[in-house]
Design an enzyme around this catalytic site. Structure first.
Site, PDB file in Angstrom:
ATOM      1  N   ARG A  16      55.844  25.306  15.135  1.00 28.93           N
ATOM      2  CA  ARG A  16      56.766  24.662  16.083  1.00 28.93           C
ATOM      3  C   ARG A  16      58.209  24.757  15.579  1.00 28.93           C
ATOM      4  O   ARG A  16      59.125  25.025  16.350  1.00 28.93           O
ATOM      5  CB  ARG A  16      56.386  23.197  16.285  1.00 28.93           C
ATOM      6  CG  ARG A  16      55.042  22.994  16.919  1.00 28.93           C
ATOM      7  CD  ARG A  16      55.090  23.112  18.423  1.00 28.93           C
ATOM      8  NE  ARG A  16      53.762  22.853  18.977  1.00 28.93           N
ATOM      9  CZ  ARG A  16      53.050  23.745  19.625  1.00 28.93           C
ATOM     10  NH1 ARG A  16      53.522  24.960  19.825  1.00 28.93           N
ATOM     11  NH2 ARG A  16      51.863  23.443  20.099  1.00 28.93           N
ATOM     12  N   GLU A  73      38.664  24.195   7.270  1.00 30.03           N
ATOM     13  CA  GLU A  73      37.855  25.365   6.936  1.00 30.03           C
ATOM     14  C   GLU A  73      36.475  24.886   6.490  1.00 30.03           C
ATOM     15  O   GLU A  73      36.326  23.777   5.959  1.00 30.03           O
ATOM     16  CB  GLU A  73      38.543  26.151   5.804  1.00 30.03           C
ATOM     17  CG  GLU A  73      37.866  27.434   5.415  1.00 30.03           C
ATOM     18  CD  GLU A  73      37.929  28.502   6.500  1.00 30.03           C
ATOM     19  OE1 GLU A  73      36.984  29.304   6.563  1.00 30.03           O
ATOM     20  OE2 GLU A  73      38.908  28.542   7.275  1.00 30.03           O
ATOM     21  N   ARG A 115      44.933  38.330  11.679  1.00 31.51           N
ATOM     22  CA  ARG A 115      44.515  37.354  10.677  1.00 31.51           C
ATOM     23  C   ARG A 115      45.541  37.277   9.566  1.00 31.51           C
ATOM     24  O   ARG A 115      46.230  38.237   9.269  1.00 31.51           O
ATOM     25  CB  ARG A 115      43.165  37.768  10.055  1.00 31.51           C
ATOM     26  CG  ARG A 115      41.946  37.445  10.892  1.00 31.51           C
ATOM     27  CD  ARG A 115      41.727  35.957  11.110  1.00 31.51           C
ATOM     28  NE  ARG A 115      41.991  35.153   9.933  1.00 31.51           N
ATOM     29  CZ  ARG A 115      41.109  34.867   8.969  1.00 31.51           C
ATOM     30  NH1 ARG A 115      39.886  35.318   9.043  1.00 31.51           N
ATOM     31  NH2 ARG A 115      41.454  34.128   7.948  1.00 31.51           N
ATOM     32  N   ARG A 127      40.788  39.385   1.377  1.00 30.02           N
ATOM     33  CA  ARG A 127      40.631  40.671   2.047  1.00 30.02           C
ATOM     34  C   ARG A 127      41.401  41.757   1.314  1.00 30.02           C
ATOM     35  O   ARG A 127      42.379  42.294   1.822  1.00 30.02           O
ATOM     36  CB  ARG A 127      41.111  40.586   3.497  1.00 30.02           C
ATOM     37  CG  ARG A 127      40.249  39.764   4.447  1.00 30.02           C
ATOM     38  CD  ARG A 127      38.828  40.294   4.612  1.00 30.02           C
ATOM     39  NE  ARG A 127      38.743  41.687   5.045  1.00 30.02           N
ATOM     40  CZ  ARG A 127      38.637  42.067   6.305  1.00 30.02           C
ATOM     41  NH1 ARG A 127      38.600  41.189   7.272  1.00 30.02           N
ATOM     42  NH2 ARG A 127      38.550  43.350   6.587  1.00 30.02           N
ATOM     43  N   ARG A 145      44.729  29.341   6.555  1.00 29.79           N
ATOM     44  CA  ARG A 145      44.371  30.566   7.258  1.00 29.79           C
ATOM     45  C   ARG A 145      44.861  30.468   8.699  1.00 29.79           C
ATOM     46  O   ARG A 145      44.969  29.375   9.245  1.00 29.79           O
ATOM     47  CB  ARG A 145      42.853  30.763   7.246  1.00 29.79           C
ATOM     48  CG  ARG A 145      42.271  31.040   5.876  1.00 29.79           C
ATOM     49  CD  ARG A 145      40.729  31.041   5.973  1.00 29.79           C
ATOM     50  NE  ARG A 145      40.085  31.456   4.757  1.00 29.79           N
ATOM     51  CZ  ARG A 145      39.782  30.665   3.727  1.00 29.79           C
ATOM     52  NH1 ARG A 145      40.104  29.385   3.768  1.00 29.79           N
ATOM     53  NH2 ARG A 145      39.170  31.135   2.664  1.00 29.79           N
TER      54      ARG A 145
END
Length: 122
Positions: free
Chosen positions: A65, A79, A9, A117, A91
């Site tokens: 890419r 989201e 993540r 986090r 994210r």
């Protein structure tokens, strides 16, 4: 343990809803994830990007890419729009083939996204 699929993540924020900022921030995030986890593009199974609804000028996958992820399946979506959530946030969830354990995976949060986090930052 043999090779398994693991998830990594990460998230990063931008200051403005501008294509160039979204591309540069996404590249910074992906490069840091690759560096921290010693990844080769061949190890990457897929990547799933989300952007908050206030970011609508570019697809983050375009940045992947540009980094050479031309054979990696990529997906972008919005989201969930939760009141009070962190704005202008990109994210990513990257699936990789690896022999490493869950605890050896390094998740990466940059910019204001470190607040998502704090247990994984530092």
């Amino acid at each position: 343990m043999g090779t398994v699929v693991r998830g990594i993540r990460g998230a990063i924020t931008v200051e403005r809803n501008e294509s160039q900022q979204i591309l540069e921030a996404t590249q910074e995030l992906l490069e840091k994830i690759v560096q921290e986890n010693h990844l080769d593009t061949e190890d990457i199974c897929s990547a799933f990007f989300t952007v908050t609804q206030d970011l609508d000028t570019e697809f983050p996958a375009k940045a992947a890419r540009a980094l050479g992820w031309t054979s990696v399946p990529l997906m972008c979506t919005s989201e969930v729009n939760v009141a009070g959530a962190l704005p202008k946030c990109i994210r990513v969830l990257i699936h990789i083939n690896t022999g490493r354990s869950q605890s050896e995976i390094k998740h990466v949060y940059l910019g204001r996204a470190v607040q998502l986090r704090p247990d994984l930052v530092g």
